[in-house]
Design a protein around this motif. Structure first.
Motif, PDB file in Angstrom:
ATOM      1  N   PRO A 259       0.820  -1.226   0.000  1.00 32.57           N
ATOM      2  CA  PRO A 259       0.000   0.000   0.000  1.00 32.57           C
ATOM      3  C   PRO A 259       0.846   1.265   0.000  1.00 32.57           C
ATOM      4  O   PRO A 259       0.472   2.262  -0.632  1.00 32.57           O
ATOM      5  N   LEU A 260       1.985   1.245   0.696  1.00 30.68           N
ATOM      6  CA  LEU A 260       2.874   2.412   0.692  1.00 30.68           C
ATOM      7  C   LEU A 260       3.464   2.625  -0.697  1.00 30.68           C
ATOM      8  O   LEU A 260       3.537   3.770  -1.175  1.00 30.68           O
ATOM      9  N   THR A 261       3.855   1.543  -1.351  1.00 35.85           N
ATOM     10  CA  THR A 261       4.404   1.655  -2.707  1.00 35.85           C
ATOM     11  C   THR A 261       3.351   2.221  -3.660  1.00 35.85           C
ATOM     12  O   THR A 261       3.645   3.096  -4.488  1.00 35.85           O
ATOM     13  N   LYS A 262       2.114   1.738  -3.548  1.00 33.81           N
ATOM     14  CA  LYS A 262       1.025   2.268  -4.378  1.00 33.81           C
ATOM     15  C   LYS A 262       0.821   3.757  -4.117  1.00 33.81           C
ATOM     16  O   LYS A 262       0.629   4.540  -5.053  1.00 33.81           O
ATOM     17  N   TRP A 263       0.875   4.132  -2.848  1.00 34.16           N
ATOM     18  CA  TRP A 263       0.703   5.544  -2.491  1.00 34.16           C
ATOM     19  C   TRP A 263       1.810   6.381  -3.131  1.00 34.16           C
ATOM     20  O   TRP A 263       1.555   7.479  -3.651  1.00 34.16           O
ATOM     21  N   CYS A 264       3.033   5.886  -3.079  1.00 31.83           N
ATOM     22  CA  CYS A 264       4.169   6.628  -3.647  1.00 31.83           C
ATOM     23  C   CYS A 264       4.015   6.827  -5.148  1.00 31.83           C
ATOM     24  O   CYS A 264       4.279   7.911  -5.672  1.00 31.83           O
ATOM     25  N   ILE A 265       3.587   5.784  -5.833  1.00 33.24           N
ATOM     26  CA  ILE A 265       3.392   5.903  -7.282  1.00 33.24           C
ATOM     27  C   ILE A 265       2.331   6.952  -7.593  1.00 33.24           C
ATOM     28  O   ILE A 265       2.503   7.798  -8.482  1.00 33.24           O
ATOM     29  N   LYS A 266       1.241   6.914  -6.840  1.00 27.37           N
ATOM     30  CA  LYS A 266       0.135   7.841  -7.092  1.00 27.37           C
ATOM     31  C   LYS A 266       0.496   9.275  -6.728  1.00 27.37           C
ATOM     32  O   LYS A 266       0.127  10.214  -7.447  1.00 27.37           O
ATOM     33  N   ASN A 267       1.205   9.472  -5.614  1.00 29.14           N
ATOM     34  CA  ASN A 267       1.431  10.820  -5.094  1.00 29.14           C
ATOM     35  C   ASN A 267       2.801  11.405  -5.406  1.00 29.14           C
ATOM     36  O   ASN A 267       2.954  12.622  -5.401  1.00 29.14           O
ATOM     37  N   LEU A 268       3.780  10.554  -5.667  1.00 25.47           N
ATOM     38  CA  LEU A 268       5.110  11.053  -6.020  1.00 25.47           C
ATOM     39  C   LEU A 268       5.379  10.921  -7.507  1.00 25.47           C
ATOM     40  O   LEU A 268       6.225  11.636  -8.051  1.00 25.47           O
ATOM     41  N   GLY A 269       4.684   9.987  -8.161  1.00 24.78           N
ATOM     42  CA  GLY A 269       4.805   9.841  -9.614  1.00 24.78           C
ATOM     43  C   GLY A 269       5.671   8.665 -10.031  1.00 24.78           C
ATOM     44  O   GLY A 269       6.517   8.161  -9.280  1.00 24.78           O
ATOM     45  N   TRP A 270       5.437   8.232 -11.271  1.00 14.56           N
ATOM     46  CA  TRP A 270       6.174   7.083 -11.815  1.00 14.56           C
ATOM     47  C   TRP A 270       7.659   7.390 -11.972  1.00 14.56           C
ATOM     48  O   TRP A 270       8.503   6.497 -11.837  1.00 14.56           O
ATOM     49  N   LYS A 271       7.975   8.637 -12.280  1.00 11.78           N
ATOM     50  CA  LYS A 271       9.379   9.004 -12.473  1.00 11.78           C
ATOM     51  C   LYS A 271      10.192   8.716 -11.206  1.00 11.78           C
ATOM     52  O   LYS A 271      11.270   8.115 -11.275  1.00 11.78           O
ATOM     53  N   ILE A 272       9.677   9.146 -10.065  1.00 13.85           N
ATOM     54  CA  ILE A 272      10.367   8.894  -8.799  1.00 13.85           C
ATOM     55  C   ILE A 272      10.388   7.401  -8.495  1.00 13.85           C
ATOM     56  O   ILE A 272      11.390   6.864  -8.003  1.00 13.85           O
ATOM     57  N   PHE A 273       9.289   6.709  -8.808  1.00 15.15           N
ATOM     58  CA  PHE A 273       9.243   5.267  -8.562  1.00 15.15           C
ATOM     59  C   PHE A 273      10.345   4.546  -9.330  1.00 15.15           C
ATOM     60  O   PHE A 273      11.097   3.750  -8.754  1.00 15.15           O
ATOM     61  N   PHE A 274      10.465   4.825 -10.647  1.00 11.27           N
ATOM     62  CA  PHE A 274      11.459   4.109 -11.449  1.00 11.27           C
ATOM     63  C   PHE A 274      12.893   4.511 -11.086  1.00 11.27           C
ATOM     64  O   PHE A 274      13.808   3.694 -11.128  1.00 11.27           O
ATOM     65  N   ARG A 275      13.085   5.768 -10.702  1.00  6.04           N
ATOM     66  CA  ARG A 275      14.420   6.203 -10.288  1.00  6.04           C
ATOM     67  C   ARG A 275      14.859   5.551  -8.981  1.00  6.04           C
ATOM     68  O   ARG A 275      16.053   5.473  -8.689  1.00  6.04           O
ATOM     69  N   ASN A 276      13.881   5.098  -8.207  1.00  4.48           N
ATOM     70  CA  ASN A 276      14.179   4.510  -6.900  1.00  4.48           C
ATOM     71  C   ASN A 276      13.663   3.085  -6.791  1.00  4.48           C
ATOM     72  O   ASN A 276      13.417   2.585  -5.691  1.00  4.48           O
TER      73      ASN A 276
END
Length: 302
Positions: A259-276
């Motif tokens: 759920p935290l990962t899903k929240w990060c994708i939604k609120n921080l964006g895919w760019k931050i997700f893929f970079r991290n």
């Protein structure tokens, strides 16, 4: 909801609002409140919100009202949930700065003064906290999880604090690498914290709050132990208990931080997700291993 104010209620404009959310905290609440009242920085208001405790918490808090005019005590008519209670305190605050103090936590006398002084001197800082001394009885609870993680070449992430500085992308990556959960108990600039508050409760909620705050600036750390914590609330449950209580769906039960990962994708964006993505993969693996380690430990006790 019943609200009470301390006697001798002279009006003042507090620089900082201190909020103590509590539910059935009779064992520690007295020491926690006393630690706030003993601060070297005196221009504060203390707001305590009792989430309909069934023990003597309310009686203990009411005692303090005759001792200090800076105290506001609110007893909720029913338990509204932990996140609601945290937000209630934040919305009640009138100070330029705000800090939550857990009912099972003691802040040393210079905590408020030192953190406010740093925030006043550094415009880039949106929050500030000190090092935290965690009770050994809590740390020792997770020996099994530590051993199992070690077999996989991983390290159990201790409750700790560290400076989160640099540009926005650097701040996010540094937080995701270390996941210093306790940063939620920093002294924050109130408006930035209000804009950052997360209303959903899931495993890792405290991390989502800190990640939102980091959009506004840096979080600094005073390199001294000015907080002593004796975890008894949600943080002391262990990941299996929290997951069982909060997880929605089988994926979240196997991977508690999904759920935290899903929240990060939604609120921080895919760019931050893929970079991290390396840190998110590790987080997912950590959560799964700790979850099964907890199940194994509980089965041995049975």
């Amino acid at each position: 909801m019943e609200e009470k104010l301390g006697n001798n209620t002279n009006s003042h404009n507090p620089k900082i609002s201190v909020g103590i959310p509590v539910y059935n905290g009779e064992k520690f609440i007295r020491k926690s409140v006393e630690s706030v009242l003993q601060q070297t920085y005196g221009n504060f208001e203390l707001i305590i919100s009792d989430n309909a405790s069934t023990d003597s918490t309310s009686d203990v808090c009411t005692e303090f009202l005759t001792k200090d005019s800076r105290i506001k005590f609110v007893r909720q008519d029913k338990n509204m949930g932990a996140i609601w209670n945290f937000n209630f305190l934040l919305q009640k605050a009138v100070g330029e700065y705000f800090v939550w103090v857990a009912a099972d936590t003691i802040i040393l006398p210079e905590f408020l003064e030192r953190n406010i002084n740093l925030l006043e001197s550094q415009d880039k800082a949106v929050g500030c906290i000190s090092k935290i001394k965690i009770a050994h009885t809590y740390v020792d609870k997770f020996k099994t999880e530590k051993k199992i993680l070690k077999k996989f070449g991983l390290v159990y992430r201790p409750y700790d604090t560290l400076p989160i500085t640099g540009n926005y992308m650097e701040r996010i990556r540094k937080y995701l690498k270390h996941f210093p959960w306790e940063m939620a108990y920093s002294v924050y600039r109130t408006e930035a914290l209000r804009e950052s508050f997360v209303h959903d409760f899931f495993v890792g909620f405290d991390a989502s709050l800190a990640l939102n705050v980091l959009k506004h600036g840096e979080i600094q750390v005073i390199n001294e132990f000015l907080i002593e914590s004796f975890p008894t609330g949600a943080s002391s449950e262990g990941i299996m208990s929290l997951t069982h209580r909060l997880a929605k769906g089988n994926t979240a039960r196997i991977f508690p931080f999904y759920p935290l990962t899903k929240w990060c994708i939604k609120n921080l964006g895919w760019k931050i997700f893929f970079r991290n993505i390396d840190h998110f993969l590790r987080l997912g693996l950590d959560g799964m291993i700790i979850q099964f380690a907890s199940i194994y430990k509980n089965s041995k006790k049975a």
